[in-house]
Design a protein around this motif. Structure first.
Motif, PDB file in Angstrom:
ATOM      1  N   UNK A 185     -24.777   3.268  14.773  1.00  0.00           N
ATOM      2  CA  UNK A 185     -25.218   2.977  13.578  1.00  0.00           C
ATOM      3  C   UNK A 185     -26.327   3.822  13.094  1.00  0.00           C
ATOM      4  N   UNK A 186     -27.309   3.940  14.061  1.00  0.00           N
ATOM      5  CA  UNK A 186     -28.631   4.615  13.827  1.00  0.00           C
ATOM      6  C   UNK A 186     -28.407   6.120  13.704  1.00  0.00           C
ATOM      7  N   UNK A 187     -27.627   6.665  14.713  1.00  0.00           N
ATOM      8  CA  UNK A 187     -27.197   8.091  14.863  1.00  0.00           C
ATOM      9  C   UNK A 187     -26.632   8.611  13.640  1.00  0.00           C
ATOM     10  N   UNK A 188     -25.401   7.628  13.177  1.00  0.00           N
ATOM     11  CA  UNK A 188     -24.914   7.941  12.020  1.00  0.00           C
ATOM     12  C   UNK A 188     -25.457   8.043  10.837  1.00  0.00           C
ATOM     13  N   UNK A 189     -26.367   7.385  10.631  1.00  0.00           N
ATOM     14  CA  UNK A 189     -27.307   7.346   9.397  1.00  0.00           C
ATOM     15  C   UNK A 189     -28.350   8.338   9.439  1.00  0.00           C
ATOM     16  N   UNK A 190     -28.827   8.888  10.609  1.00  0.00           N
ATOM     17  CA  UNK A 190     -29.930   9.808  10.862  1.00  0.00           C
ATOM     18  C   UNK A 190     -31.277   8.874  10.817  1.00  0.00           C
ATOM     19  N   UNK A 191     -31.437   7.761  11.347  1.00  0.00           N
ATOM     20  CA  UNK A 191     -32.641   6.989  11.448  1.00  0.00           C
ATOM     21  C   UNK A 191     -32.793   6.714  12.982  1.00  0.00           C
ATOM     22  N   UNK A 192     -33.966   6.326  13.412  1.00  0.00           N
ATOM     23  CA  UNK A 192     -34.321   6.172  14.857  1.00  0.00           C
ATOM     24  C   UNK A 192     -33.783   5.188  15.549  1.00  0.00           C
ATOM     25  N   UNK A 193     -33.131   5.052  16.378  1.00  0.00           N
ATOM     26  CA  UNK A 193     -32.584   3.934  17.377  1.00  0.00           C
ATOM     27  C   UNK A 193     -33.457   3.474  18.066  1.00  0.00           C
ATOM     28  N   UNK A 194     -34.037   2.350  18.208  1.00  0.00           N
ATOM     29  CA  UNK A 194     -34.933   1.681  19.224  1.00  0.00           C
ATOM     30  C   UNK A 194     -34.422   0.799  20.076  1.00  0.00           C
ATOM     31  N   UNK A 195     -34.761   0.921  21.304  1.00  0.00           N
ATOM     32  CA  UNK A 195     -33.905  -0.120  22.380  1.00  0.00           C
ATOM     33  C   UNK A 195     -34.849  -1.239  22.465  1.00  0.00           C
ATOM     34  N   UNK A 196     -34.244  -2.539  22.838  1.00  0.00           N
ATOM     35  CA  UNK A 196     -34.978  -3.841  22.882  1.00  0.00           C
ATOM     36  C   UNK A 196     -36.044  -3.820  24.156  1.00  0.00           C
ATOM     37  N   UNK A 197     -36.838  -4.746  23.876  1.00  0.00           N
ATOM     38  CA  UNK A 197     -38.005  -4.900  24.853  1.00  0.00           C
ATOM     39  C   UNK A 197     -37.184  -5.614  26.201  1.00  0.00           C
ATOM     40  N   UNK A 198     -38.048  -5.533  27.442  1.00  0.00           N
ATOM     41  CA  UNK A 198     -37.816  -6.275  28.477  1.00  0.00           C
ATOM     42  C   UNK A 198     -38.905  -7.454  28.734  1.00  0.00           C
ATOM     43  N   UNK A 199     -38.328  -8.622  28.625  1.00  0.00           N
ATOM     44  CA  UNK A 199     -39.347  -9.673  28.635  1.00  0.00           C
ATOM     45  C   UNK A 199     -39.796 -10.208  30.012  1.00  0.00           C
ATOM     46  N   UNK A 200     -39.485  -9.496  31.050  1.00  0.00           N
ATOM     47  CA  UNK A 200     -39.785  -9.537  32.527  1.00  0.00           C
ATOM     48  C   UNK A 200     -40.878  -8.646  32.475  1.00  0.00           C
ATOM     49  N   UNK A 201     -42.126  -8.945  32.339  1.00  0.00           N
ATOM     50  CA  UNK A 201     -42.859  -8.057  32.452  1.00  0.00           C
ATOM     51  C   UNK A 201     -43.453  -7.415  33.689  1.00  0.00           C
ATOM     52  N   UNK A 202     -43.168  -8.040  34.805  1.00  0.00           N
ATOM     53  CA  UNK A 202     -43.522  -7.791  36.113  1.00  0.00           C
ATOM     54  C   UNK A 202     -42.385  -6.805  36.571  1.00  0.00           C
ATOM     55  N   UNK A 203     -41.124  -6.628  36.139  1.00  0.00           N
ATOM     56  CA  UNK A 203     -40.060  -6.018  36.647  1.00  0.00           C
ATOM     57  C   UNK A 203     -40.070  -4.662  35.963  1.00  0.00           C
ATOM     58  N   UNK A 204     -40.826  -3.720  36.581  1.00  0.00           N
ATOM     59  CA  UNK A 204     -40.937  -2.459  36.406  1.00  0.00           C
ATOM     60  C   UNK A 204     -39.766  -1.566  36.857  1.00  0.00           C
ATOM     61  N   UNK A 205     -39.177  -1.759  37.638  1.00  0.00           N
ATOM     62  CA  UNK A 205     -38.116  -1.374  38.224  1.00  0.00           C
ATOM     63  C   UNK A 205     -36.697  -1.265  37.424  1.00  0.00           C
ATOM     64  N   UNK A 206     -36.760  -2.719  36.654  1.00  0.00           N
ATOM     65  CA  UNK A 206     -35.784  -3.077  35.845  1.00  0.00           C
ATOM     66  C   UNK A 206     -36.018  -2.158  34.465  1.00  0.00           C
ATOM     67  N   UNK A 207     -37.128  -2.149  34.203  1.00  0.00           N
ATOM     68  CA  UNK A 207     -37.419  -1.342  32.943  1.00  0.00           C
ATOM     69  C   UNK A 207     -37.057   0.054  32.959  1.00  0.00           C
ATOM     70  N   UNK A 208     -37.480   0.668  34.347  1.00  0.00           N
ATOM     71  CA  UNK A 208     -37.255   1.988  34.409  1.00  0.00           C
ATOM     72  C   UNK A 208     -35.959   2.245  34.376  1.00  0.00           C
TER      73      UNK A 208
END
Length: 293
Positions: free
Chosen positions: A188-211
């Motif tokens: 939807x974002x790319x079709x409309x030419x607006x910025x797509x933003x991915x969701x947060x990761x609530x597990x702050x300590x899990x930097x490997x999952x974030x990566x």
């Protein structure tokens, strides 16, 4: 008879995009009732999201609203937006009234479920946060609203809205229902030419999952990822940073394009056309905006 104008080169045929209203790749939420953190958040992130919604309890809404309005003057206007409270809540109208004197400040609209919610805030720039089934299904119309500048999906609220028990598989990735929502928001974002933003990761300590999550977002085409803690920002930025090999390849593609007058050409056995050149420009744009560049 006048000579026909020379055909533009392939490099000239792909125009640079105008500067975005919101930028990436790392967005950082900052509680609106913690003004002492505003400058610190802005210093480490590409966009700081001053939050009047989930991060602020009902009894602290008025104080947070006043703090955000007062704090905007000290922040780079190109690097800040405000997450207001959702339409239909007791605080939505008061948030808009407080920001009326700053129509240039983009807002993030939580629980966006229809394009009319975004249009109602025009001409103010809006990042639509789709975190319900209705919002995900309406994402193409929402992203196409004339004042929509970005669209983000929210995994935690969406899981709750769907009635799901878990957002993740045992292997760590998103379950199919969430993965589909993530893909729909990107399209939807790319079709409309607006910025797509991915969701947060609530597990702050899990930097490997974030990566891993961020690498997937980059590979798929997301332009930014939201963070809820400063420790997440460096991981997100590193995942979005093009590698030296990617940068060198992009430069070689653009240099070769400058040597060709028109049409498709081959470079090291690979066909180069307008999409390849556009990708090369995007790689160099990301590299030039990376911290330390």
């Amino acid at each position: 008879m006048a000579d026909e104008p020379a055909a533009p080169s392939l490099a000239e045929a792909v125009e640079d995009s105008p500067p975005p209203v919101v930028r990436g790749p790392a967005w950082l939420f900052c509680p609106g009732d913690r003004p002492e953190r505003y400058a610190k958040a802005a210093a480490v992130a590409d966009m700081v999201v001053l939050d009047l919604e989930d991060a602020v309890g009902p009894g602290a809404k008025d104080g947070a609203r006043s703090a955000v309005v007062a704090g905007l003057d000290a922040l780079d206007p190109a690097g800040v937006l405000v997450r207001i409270n959702a339409p239909g809540t007791p605080w939505h109208d008061d948030d808009l009234a407080a920001l009326a004197a700053r129509p240039d400040v983009p807002v993030m609209l939580p629980m966006t479920a229809r394009a009319a919610d975004v249009v109602a805030l025009a001409p103010r720039p809006v990042v639509a946060l789709c975190e319900t089934a209705a919002g995900v299904l309406a994402a193409p119309e929402i992203a196409a609203a004339p004042n929509c500048v970005g669209i983000m999906w929210g995994s935690e609220d969406l899981r709750a809205d769907l009635g799901g028990r878990s957002a993740r598989t045992e292997a760590g990735g998103y379950r199919p229902a969430l993965a589909e929502a993530r893909t729909r928001i990107l399209y939807a974002a790319r079709a409309a030419g607006v910025m797509p933003v991915d969701t947060v990761l609530v597990d702050i300590a899990d930097l490997e999952r974030l990566r891993t999550d961020t690498a997937d977002a980059v590979a798929d085409g997301y332009a930014a990822k939201a963070c809820i803690h400063p420790s997440q920002v460096a991981v997100v930025r590193e995942a979005f940073r093009p590698t030296p090999t990617e940068v060198a390849d992009a430069r070689a593609v653009l240099a070769a394009a400058d040597r060709h007058t028109a049409g498709v050409f081959a470079l090291d056995g690979r066909m180069v056309d307008a999409p390849v050149l556009a990708h090369a420009r995007e790689v160099l744009r990301q590299a030039s905006h990376a911290p330390g560049s």
